[in-house]
Design an enzyme around this catalytic site. Structure first.
Site, PDB file in Angstrom:
ATOM      1  CD  GLU A  64      32.283 102.690-113.474  1.00  0.00           C
ATOM      2  OE1 GLU A  64      31.341 102.842-113.246  1.00  0.00           O
ATOM      3  OE2 GLU A  64      33.302 101.510-113.024  1.00  0.00           O
ATOM      4  CE1 TYR A  68      35.576 102.992-108.831  1.00  0.00           C
ATOM      5  CE2 TYR A  68      36.603 103.383-106.731  1.00  0.00           C
ATOM      6  CZ  TYR A  68      35.976 102.198-107.422  1.00  0.00           C
ATOM      7  OH  TYR A  68      35.936 100.971-107.053  1.00  0.00           O
ATOM      8  CD  GLU A  75      24.348 111.626-118.069  1.00  0.00           C
ATOM      9  OE1 GLU A  75      23.425 112.064-117.623  1.00  0.00           O
ATOM     10  OE2 GLU A  75      25.214 111.682-117.970  1.00  0.00           O
ATOM     11  CB  CYS A 112      25.677 112.897-111.115  1.00  0.00           C
ATOM     12  SG  CYS A 112      27.570 113.931-112.244  1.00  0.00           S
TER      13      CYS A 112
END
Length: 162
Positions: A64, A68, A75, A112
Site C-alpha cells: 500500500e 492509494y 496478485e 480485484c
C-alpha cells in the site's frame, strides 16, 4: 431479435486434506507472504504464490501507499515479479489468501478487476490455463481451472487486432 449469450462459470470446493501436497505447500507459501504485506492503511493482508513450470514458487503481497492508487495488489506483485525474473516460465497455479491484520483466520477475497485483467493477460499469452486457489472463510479451498472463471468476457490482445 434479442439473443441471450451466457457463459457458465464454476469453482470446485475442497477440504485442505483433499488437495495434493504441492497445492497445500503453495497455499501455505501464500499465507506466509500475506503476513509480510505492507498494509498500514487497510490493515488487510493479502498474499499470492505462483507455481511455475520449472518448480519455482514466486511470492507477492499487497503493497500500500499513502497515495492509494500508487499501491499494488499481491496478485500483480507476484505475476509481474515472475515474468520479470523468468519470462519464459509458464505459470501453472496461483494461490491467493487474505486476512485482516491481527486476526488468525483467512477470509475469502477474490482478485480485484485489475488483477483479473492482468492474470488473464498472462494466461492468454502463455496459451495455457492457470489454476486458481482461494481460501474460503470456512477453511475450505476453492479451485478454478482457469482465470477465465473470474473474467469470463475478458478483453485480450486478440481483440486489438481482429
Amino acid at each position: 431479435m434479442a439473443k441471450r449469450i451466457s457463459k457458465e462459470v464454476s469453482l470446485t470446493q475442497y477440504q485442505v486434506n483433499e488437495l495434493d501436497q504441492e497445492t497445500i505447500t503453495l497455499i501455505e507459501a501464500a499465507k506466509k507472504a500475506a503476513l509480510n504485506a505492507y498494509s498500514p492503511y487497510s490493515n488487510f493482508q493479502v498474499g499470492a504464490a505462483l507455481l511455475l513450470d520449472n518448480g519455482e514458487t514466486i511470492l507477492g503481497n499487497n503493497q500500500e501507499n499513502a497515495c492509494y492508487p500508487a499501491g499494488l495488489c499481491a496478485e500483480r506483485v507476484a505475476f509481474f515479479s515472475a515474468k520479470s525474473r523468468l519470462p519464459d516460465a509458464q505459470i501453472l497455479k496461483v494461490a491467493i489468501v487474505a486476512k485482516p491484520k491481527g486476526q488468525e483466520q483467512f477470509k475469502m477475497a477474490t482478485p480485484c478487476g485489475s488483477c483479473r485483467q492482468v492474470m488473464s493477460e498472462y494466461e492468454n499469452n502463455q496459451e495455457q490455463s492457470i489454476k486458481v486457489y482461494l481460501t474460503a472463510t470456512d477453511g475450505s479451498i476453492l479451485e478454478s481451472d482457469s482465470i477465465d472463471n473470474f473474467l469470463p468476457f475478458k478483453f485480450s490482445n486478440k481483440d486489438l487486432f481482429s
